[in-house]
Design a protein around this motif. Structure first.
Motif, short mmCIF file in Angstrom:
data_model
loop_
_atom_site.label_atom_id
_atom_site.label_comp_id
_atom_site.label_asym_id
_atom_site.label_seq_id
_atom_site.Cartn_x
_atom_site.Cartn_y
_atom_site.Cartn_z
N HIS A 46 1.97 8.51 -5.63
CA HIS A 46 3.13 8.44 -4.74
C HIS A 46 4.40 8.56 -5.58
O HIS A 46 5.33 9.27 -5.23
CB HIS A 46 3.11 7.12 -3.97
N THR A 47 4.43 7.81 -6.67
CA THR A 47 5.39 8.03 -7.75
C THR A 47 4.59 8.07 -9.05
O THR A 47 3.41 7.71 -9.08
CB THR A 47 6.43 6.89 -7.84
N ILE A 48 5.23 8.47 -10.13
CA ILE A 48 4.51 8.58 -11.40
C ILE A 48 4.19 7.20 -11.97
O ILE A 48 3.29 7.05 -12.80
CB ILE A 48 5.33 9.41 -12.41
N GLY A 49 4.90 6.16 -11.51
CA GLY A 49 4.64 4.82 -12.02
C GLY A 49 3.86 3.92 -11.09
O GLY A 49 3.59 2.77 -11.44
N SER A 50 3.50 4.40 -9.92
CA SER A 50 2.86 3.55 -8.90
C SER A 50 1.74 2.70 -9.48
O SER A 50 0.87 3.20 -10.19
CB SER A 50 2.30 4.42 -7.77
N THR A 51 1.77 1.42 -9.15
CA THR A 51 0.82 0.46 -9.68
C THR A 51 0.25 -0.39 -8.54
O THR A 51 0.99 -0.84 -7.68
CB THR A 51 1.50 -0.45 -10.71
N SER A 52 -1.06 -0.57 -8.54
CA SER A 52 -1.72 -1.42 -7.56
C SER A 52 -1.99 -2.79 -8.15
O SER A 52 -1.86 -2.99 -9.37
CB SER A 52 -3.04 -0.78 -7.11
N PHE A 53 -2.37 -3.73 -7.30
CA PHE A 53 -2.70 -5.08 -7.77
C PHE A 53 -4.03 -5.53 -7.19
O PHE A 53 -4.34 -5.25 -6.03
CB PHE A 53 -1.63 -6.09 -7.34
N ILE A 54 -4.80 -6.21 -7.99
CA ILE A 54 -5.99 -6.90 -7.51
C ILE A 54 -5.68 -8.39 -7.57
O ILE A 54 -5.37 -8.93 -8.63
CB ILE A 54 -7.23 -6.56 -8.35
N VAL A 55 -5.75 -9.05 -6.41
CA VAL A 55 -5.40 -10.46 -6.31
C VAL A 55 -6.65 -11.28 -6.07
O VAL A 55 -7.41 -11.02 -5.12
CB VAL A 55 -4.39 -10.69 -5.16
N ASP A 56 -6.89 -12.23 -6.94
CA ASP A 56 -8.01 -13.17 -6.81
C ASP A 56 -9.36 -12.46 -6.71
O ASP A 56 -10.29 -12.98 -6.09
CB ASP A 56 -7.77 -14.07 -5.59
N LYS A 57 -9.43 -11.28 -7.29
CA LYS A 57 -10.67 -10.49 -7.30
C LYS A 57 -11.19 -10.19 -5.89
O LYS A 57 -12.34 -9.79 -5.70
CB LYS A 57 -11.76 -11.18 -8.12
N GLN A 58 -10.30 -10.32 -4.87
CA GLN A 58 -10.70 -10.10 -3.49
C GLN A 58 -9.88 -9.04 -2.78
O GLN A 58 -10.37 -8.38 -1.86
CB GLN A 58 -10.57 -11.40 -2.68
N PHE A 59 -8.61 -8.89 -3.18
CA PHE A 59 -7.67 -8.06 -2.42
C PHE A 59 -7.06 -6.98 -3.31
O PHE A 59 -6.69 -7.24 -4.46
CB PHE A 59 -6.56 -8.93 -1.83
N LEU A 60 -6.95 -5.79 -2.76
CA LEU A 60 -6.37 -4.65 -3.46
C LEU A 60 -5.07 -4.28 -2.78
O LEU A 60 -5.05 -3.74 -1.68
CB LEU A 60 -7.34 -3.46 -3.45
N LEU A 61 -3.95 -4.57 -3.44
CA LEU A 61 -2.63 -4.22 -2.92
C LEU A 61 -2.29 -2.83 -3.45
O LEU A 61 -2.09 -2.64 -4.66
CB LEU A 61 -1.58 -5.25 -3.35
N THR A 62 -2.24 -1.86 -2.55
CA THR A 62 -2.19 -0.45 -2.94
C THR A 62 -0.79 0.16 -2.94
O THR A 62 -0.64 1.35 -3.22
CB THR A 62 -3.08 0.38 -2.00
N GLY A 63 0.25 -0.64 -2.66
CA GLY A 63 1.58 -0.05 -2.60
C GLY A 63 1.63 1.06 -1.58
O GLY A 63 1.13 0.93 -0.46
#
Length: 375
Positions: free
Chosen positions: A232-249
């Motif tokens: 989406h952008t060249i720096g886009s970063t996702s997050f994995i929270v508590d090994k359960q949730f994937l925040l995909t921006g």
């Protein structure tokens, strides 16, 4: 009869609780077609205000008699006048306080889940704009991800929960809405993180959000782990929270995928987008629950008001994840793009810290639907 006044919060509950509502929208037809208040069971009549200046008699047969009608306009004034005319005609009627301007600004906090070791995860749903922000809480500490500009909402929510905001993240440099991340960090003393590849032109200090960064909250150590996912952008970063949730921006949504063109580099970034969606995400556990930074259509909301779906389900159901031919994928994400977000280049400049605008100017820049996705 009395004319009632509804707040955006009241309308939001109608959406989230899946209730009926009849809306008389008195904006011009093009504004209504581009963007309206959406609900699972909402009905609509769109008649421009100027067509009702001589009276409302012609539309009375088109309005229900067994339920209240909510009149909506851009900023409130026109809807008040129409509502008063309908009330004089004996109809039960209300108007939306602040009009679509207030609807665009409203955030509804919804609890996503209890985390392990006593933590909590909240999603802040901006129904009128399709933006989704997050707060992760654990043992008196909080992290915020992709906050919109209404900083008081996050600060007050943290105060209600009795937690201290320690970390504030933006998954990327946003182009469709103004970030509240830096202001929250300034107000709380939290650390503000931004992907360095998106931050080459920013004029403020930040901490680099890099692949593999792990932040722990509270003594129970809820993990918030960063995963570099450009496209989406060249720096886009996702997050994995508590090994359960994937925040995909803005890389992966429930019903679509992110557009790669908001910095004018669609042809350059489309390969990164495919690599993220078809390689990086495929290596992750399918049981992760995807939590995006936006939603496009009301059907993406679950019954509890959250926007969330298992990654494995999206691999099966999301068309953007099932285009096997690379050339076809490239055509899809470069030729099937909606109009650019309103004032997107100016919004990027605000988020870089290069220009400062007052509240009214920021509101006008953000008016309209979310346009971060490939159709």
């Amino acid at each position: 009869m009395t004319v009632n006044k509804w707040t955006a919060a009241q309308v939001a509950r109608k959406v989230i609780d899946n209730e009926d509502l009849f809306i008389l929208d008195v904006r011009n037809a093009d504004a209504f077609e581009d963007w309206k208040i959406e609900g699972h069971k909402f009905e609509y009549l769109n008649v421009a205000y100027f067509e009702l200046l001589d009276g409302v008699e012609e539309i009375l047969p088109k309005l229900p008699t067994n339920k209240e009608v909510l009149v909506v306009c851009a900023k409130e004034g026109s809807s008040v006048m129409v509502a008063e005319m309908l009330s004089e005609a004996g109809r039960e009627v209300a108007y939306l306080e602040g009009g679509m301007k207030s609807w665009s600004s409203y955030l509804e906090p919804v609890k996503v889940a209890d985390l392990r070791n006593g933590g909590e995860l909240y999603q802040f749903v901006r129904l009128g704009k399709g933006c989704l922000s997050y707060m992760v809480i654990s043992e008196g500490e909080a992290a915020i991800i992709d906050a919109v500009r209404f900083t008081d909402i996050f600060l007050n929510f943290a105060k209600e929960k009795g937690v201290e905001i320690k970390h504030v993240f933006d998954t990327h440099l946003h182009a469709d809405h103004i970030s509240g991340g830096r202001n929250i960090a300034t107000a709380t003393g939290a650390t503000y993180y931004l992907p360095p590849k998106d931050a080459t032109d920013v004029v403020f200090d930040y901490k680099a959000l890099t692949d593999g960064l792990v932040v722990k909250l509270g003594s129970s150590e809820i993990d918030v782990s960063a995963l570099y996912t450009p496209g989406h952008t060249i720096g886009s970063t996702s997050f994995i929270v508590d090994k359960q949730f994937l925040l995909t921006g803005d890389i992966l949504f429930i019903d679509s995928i992110g557009r790669p063109d908001l910095a004018g580099l669609a042809e350059d970034w489309v390969g990164d987008l495919r690599e993220t969606l078809y390689s990086r995400y495929r290596e992750l556990a399918e049981g992760l629950v995807v939590l995006p930074a936006h939603f496009m259509i009301i059907q993406e909301l679950n019954e509890d008001g959250t926007v969330a779906r298992r990654l494995g389900d999206l691999f099966k159901e999301n068309h953007g994840l099932n285009i096997k031919d690379e050339a076809e994928f490239r055509r899809t994400v470069t030729e099937n793009l909606p109009p650019q977000p309103n004032a997107y280049e100016q919004i990027r400049q605000v988020n870089m810290g290069k220009i400062n605008l007052d509240t009214d100017e920021q509101t006008e820049m953000e008016i309209g639907p979310n346009r971060c996705a490939v159709r």
